[in-house]
Write an enzyme that holds these catalytic residues in place. Sequence first.
Site, short mmCIF file in Angstrom:
data_model
loop_
_atom_site.label_atom_id
_atom_site.label_comp_id
_atom_site.label_asym_id
_atom_site.label_seq_id
_atom_site.Cartn_x
_atom_site.Cartn_y
_atom_site.Cartn_z
N CYS A 1 -25.29 88.81 15.16
CA CYS A 1 -25.28 89.77 16.19
C CYS A 1 -26.29 89.21 17.27
CB CYS A 1 -25.62 91.07 15.66
SG CYS A 1 -27.27 91.05 14.59
N HIS B 1 -25.48 100.16 13.04
CA HIS B 1 -25.14 99.59 14.42
C HIS B 1 -23.82 99.53 14.77
CE1 HIS B 1 -26.39 97.48 17.86
NE2 HIS B 1 -26.91 96.36 17.54
N ARG C 1 -31.49 104.33 20.93
CA ARG C 1 -32.03 103.32 19.60
C ARG C 1 -32.93 103.91 19.12
NH1 ARG C 1 -32.16 96.63 20.04
NH2 ARG C 1 -29.68 97.24 19.70
N ARG D 1 -19.76 92.84 23.58
CA ARG D 1 -20.42 94.25 23.29
C ARG D 1 -20.05 95.07 24.62
NH1 ARG D 1 -25.11 94.90 20.37
NH2 ARG D 1 -24.83 96.89 21.04
N GLN E 1 -22.25 97.39 17.45
CA GLN E 1 -22.22 95.90 17.01
C GLN E 1 -20.94 95.71 16.34
OE1 GLN E 1 -24.57 93.10 17.76
NE2 GLN E 1 -22.83 92.08 17.29
N ASP F 1 -27.67 87.81 9.75
CA ASP F 1 -28.56 88.58 10.74
C ASP F 1 -29.96 88.06 10.29
OD1 ASP F 1 -29.72 90.45 12.52
OD2 ASP F 1 -29.18 92.10 11.51
N1 NVA Z 1 -31.00 93.88 12.00
C1 NVA Z 1 -31.37 93.66 13.25
C2 NVA Z 1 -30.12 93.77 14.19
C3 NVA Z 1 -30.80 93.64 15.75
C4 NVA Z 1 -29.69 93.73 16.79
C5 NVA Z 1 -32.44 94.65 13.55
O1 NVA Z 1 -32.40 95.97 13.26
O2 NVA Z 1 -33.61 94.12 14.00
N1 CP Z 2 -27.18 92.43 18.97
C1 CP Z 2 -28.06 93.56 19.51
O1 CP Z 2 -27.94 94.83 19.15
O2 CP Z 2 -29.13 92.91 20.24
P1 CP Z 2 -30.28 93.53 21.07
O3 CP Z 2 -31.24 93.88 19.96
O4 CP Z 2 -30.68 92.60 22.00
O5 CP Z 2 -29.63 94.75 21.71
#
Ligand code: NVA
Ligand code: CP
Length: 306
Positions: free
Chosen positions: A264, A130, A103, A292, A133, A224
């Site tokens: 998500c 992502h 990540r 997931r 997801q 989101d």
């Molecule tokens: N769009 C959000 C998704 C988190 C799972 C982010 O990148 O913070």
């Molecule tokens: N949806 C998702 O990726 O959540 P987290 O940021 O908790 O991993």
Amino acid sequence: MRHLLTLVEYEPHEIEYILRIARDFKSRYLAGEVYLPILQGEVVLLYFEKPSTRTRLSLTAAAAQLGMHVVYTTPEELQISRGEGIADTMRVVSRYAAAVAARVQRHETLEEMARHSSIPVINALSDKHHPLQALADALTLWERSGKLRGIKLAFLGDVSNNVATSLAIIGAKLGWEVRLIGPKQLWSAKLVDALSEDAAKTGASIYFSESIDDVAGVDCVYTDVWVSMGFEAEAAERKRLLGPYQVSQRVMEMAGKRAIFMHCLPARRGEEVADDVIEGSRSAVWDQAENRMHTAKAVFAYLLRP
Ligand code: NVA
Ligand code: CP
């Protein structure tokens, strides 16, 4: 050896195959077959530059159920914090582990990891994409609607973010109609162009709109957060721009009876979604989170036991 960075690099039949494996893992899991050690003894490194609940835990649970050992680390704990480069780090990690799920703040970091890796690199979220997801969401929509192809999905809000982009990509691969509904400032003509070849092949339709009326007739209303991780400097401007795009009961009524609500997570109730929508009977958010884990198992199995 394959990486999983964006899903753009995957053919529709490969995505369908991964989703079928995920469905099979899920039915076995629900029948009590939790431990299926087909990757016993393999090590997976989770390298996380940002916080995570679902991605970290679903990958960890998935790996454990397949008999793998998980090492979780952050850049602060590695020599990266003292200047060792990604390239050298990946050459070393490739000698110990079977896969890396990362990540990252910048998508380019994943591309650099992949260039210097001899093991699969899996995108566990970047600023741009992502894919894990999107796979779980496709499984959820398949379960809920009985269809893998031809789904109609409206994404409301920050249509420029990683989740919206990955849904557009999987939609182009699976012949969906993806309506990205949000302010013009956040549209990306580049994304629509990049997906036009896939869309022409699969009959998908991917388009941006400013009008909330375009939620009518969809299978799913998706949203989101308005401020993704790493975009905090733009918070005030995002909230101002995106205020009109909150998913409320009124929006769900406009969407029609068939539409489910998806997110998500994590969610900010009262911003992108009203509390009574996420808590309501049409909300599929907990199924998404559960899926997931099953899709993570399928991804490990697909990449490591092809
Ligand atoms: N769009 C959000 C998704 C988190 C799972 C982010 O990148 O913070
Ligand atoms: N949806 C998702 O990726 O959540 P987290 O940021 O908790 O991993």
